[in-house]
Design an enzyme around this catalytic site. Structure first.
Site, PDB file in Angstrom:
ATOM      1  N   ASN A   1      -5.409   4.541   0.348  1.00 14.88           N
ATOM      2  CA  ASN A   1      -4.469   5.071  -0.655  1.00 14.88           C
ATOM      3  C   ASN A   1      -3.244   5.655   0.038  1.00 14.88           C
ATOM      4  OD1 ASN A   1      -6.410   7.017   0.177  1.00 14.88           O
ATOM      5  ND2 ASN A   1      -6.150   8.247  -1.653  1.00 14.88           N
TER       6      ASN A   1
ATOM      7  N   GLU B   1      -0.142   8.056  -1.000  1.00 13.79           N
ATOM      8  CA  GLU B   1       0.363   8.947  -2.044  1.00 13.79           C
ATOM      9  C   GLU B   1       1.875   9.132  -1.932  1.00 13.79           C
ATOM     10  OE1 GLU B   1      -2.184  12.440  -1.932  1.00 13.79           O
ATOM     11  OE2 GLU B   1      -3.758  11.307  -2.967  1.00 13.79           O
TER      12      GLU B   1
ATOM     13  N   CYS C   1      -3.489   3.218  -5.084  1.00 13.42           N
ATOM     14  CA  CYS C   1      -4.897   3.351  -4.686  1.00 13.42           C
ATOM     15  C   CYS C   1      -5.249   2.331  -3.599  1.00 13.42           C
ATOM     16  CB  CYS C   1      -5.818   3.095  -5.879  1.00 13.42           C
ATOM     17  SG  CYS C   1      -5.780   4.362  -7.143  1.00 13.42           S
TER      18      CYS C   1
ATOM     19  N   GLU D   1      -7.775   0.297  -3.331  1.00 15.46           N
ATOM     20  CA  GLU D   1      -8.223  -1.027  -3.789  1.00 15.46           C
ATOM     21  C   GLU D   1      -7.030  -1.933  -4.077  1.00 15.46           C
ATOM     22  OE1 GLU D   1      -9.091   1.969  -4.862  1.00 15.46           O
ATOM     23  OE2 GLU D   1     -11.052   1.979  -5.847  1.00 15.46           O
TER      24      GLU D   1
ATOM     25  N   CYS E   1     -11.155   3.690  -9.814  1.00 14.82           N
ATOM     26  CA  CYS E   1     -10.538   4.197 -11.043  1.00 14.82           C
ATOM     27  C   CYS E   1     -10.295   3.058 -12.041  1.00 14.82           C
ATOM     28  CB  CYS E   1      -9.228   4.918 -10.726  1.00 14.82           C
ATOM     29  SG  CYS E   1      -7.833   3.807 -10.427  1.00 14.82           S
TER      30      CYS E   1
ATOM     31  N   CYS F   1      -7.546   0.484 -11.170  1.00 12.17           N
ATOM     32  CA  CYS F   1      -8.004  -0.485 -10.159  1.00 12.17           C
ATOM     33  C   CYS F   1      -8.982  -1.495 -10.754  1.00 12.17           C
ATOM     34  CB  CYS F   1      -8.611   0.238  -8.958  1.00 12.17           C
ATOM     35  SG  CYS F   1      -7.331   1.036  -7.958  1.00 12.17           S
TER      36      CYS F   1
HETATM   37  N1  THU Z   1      -7.732   6.740  -5.529  1.00 19.38           N
HETATM   38  C1  THU Z   1      -7.961   5.530  -4.928  1.00 19.38           C
HETATM   39  O1  THU Z   1      -7.392   5.216  -3.872  1.00 19.38           O
HETATM   40  N2  THU Z   1      -8.836   4.677  -5.512  1.00 19.38           N
HETATM   41  C2  THU Z   1      -9.541   4.969  -6.641  1.00 19.38           C
HETATM   42  O2  THU Z   1     -10.204   4.101  -7.192  1.00 19.38           O
HETATM   43  C3  THU Z   1      -9.534   6.355  -7.165  1.00 19.38           C
HETATM   44  C4  THU Z   1      -8.344   7.147  -6.781  1.00 19.38           C
HETATM   45  C5  THU Z   1      -6.802   7.679  -4.891  1.00 19.38           C
HETATM   46  C6  THU Z   1      -5.531   7.942  -5.660  1.00 19.38           C
HETATM   47  C7  THU Z   1      -5.142   9.290  -5.106  1.00 19.38           C
HETATM   48  O3  THU Z   1      -4.443   9.104  -3.868  1.00 19.38           O
HETATM   49  C8  THU Z   1      -6.461   9.973  -4.788  1.00 19.38           C
HETATM   50  O4  THU Z   1      -7.419   8.936  -4.736  1.00 19.38           O
HETATM   51  C9  THU Z   1      -6.885  11.012  -5.796  1.00 19.38           C
HETATM   52  O5  THU Z   1      -6.822  10.512  -7.093  1.00 19.38           O
END
Ligand code: THU
Length: 137
Positions: free
Chosen positions: A50, A52, A61, A63, A92, A95
């Protein structure tokens, strides 16, 4: 017994790759690092973490990073994805929608830093989806 001993070698390799790439996660805001490793049908592995952003919704994210990397390299058929977090969190909803576009039958391997917690199909995680057929008249 360590449940990972039961893992097919192909999946164990994916989990290792997801754990490795997780260390590159850019997570100054949530501090929740995610690593993903996506297995293409031809055997190639594409990883993602991920990334940000100060504008929080601009975050990508792990994935989706893995899958966009793969698609941009010409891959559209996928067998499995490993997703690794410290807590063993599930992918999530965004994704799930995104992965469903290319691989509704994808196997999702959910792991934390020590063990695999779940192996489940995307079809189970994301039933009755909105997809390309939904747009057909
Ligand atoms: N996140 C992911 O990378 N994948 C997911 O399926 C769930 C959320 C990340 C997004 C953000 O950087 C952090 O997790 C918290 O939400």
């Amino acid at each position: 017994m360590d449940p990972e001993l039961e893992l097919p070698a192909e999946y164990a390799k994916l989990v290792d790759a997801a754990r490795d790439v997780r260390q590159r996660a850019y997570v100054p805001y949530s501090n929740y690092a995610v690593g993903a490793a996506l297995l293409a049908e031809d055997g190639q592995i594409f990883t993602g973490c991920n990334v940000e952003n100060a504008s929080y919704p601009a975050t990508i994210c792990a994935e989706r990073v893995a899958m966009t990397k793969a698609v941009s390299e010409g891959q559209r058929r996928f067998k499995a994805i490993a997703v690794v977090t410290a807590t063993g969190g599930m992918p999530c909803g965004i994704c799930r929608q995104f992965m469903n576009e290319f691989a509704p039958e994808l196997m999702v391997i959910v792991a934390d830093l020590e063990r695999v917690n779940d192996i489940v199909s995307l079809a189970t995680l994301f039933p009755a989806s909105f997809n390309a057929q939904s747009l057909e008249e």
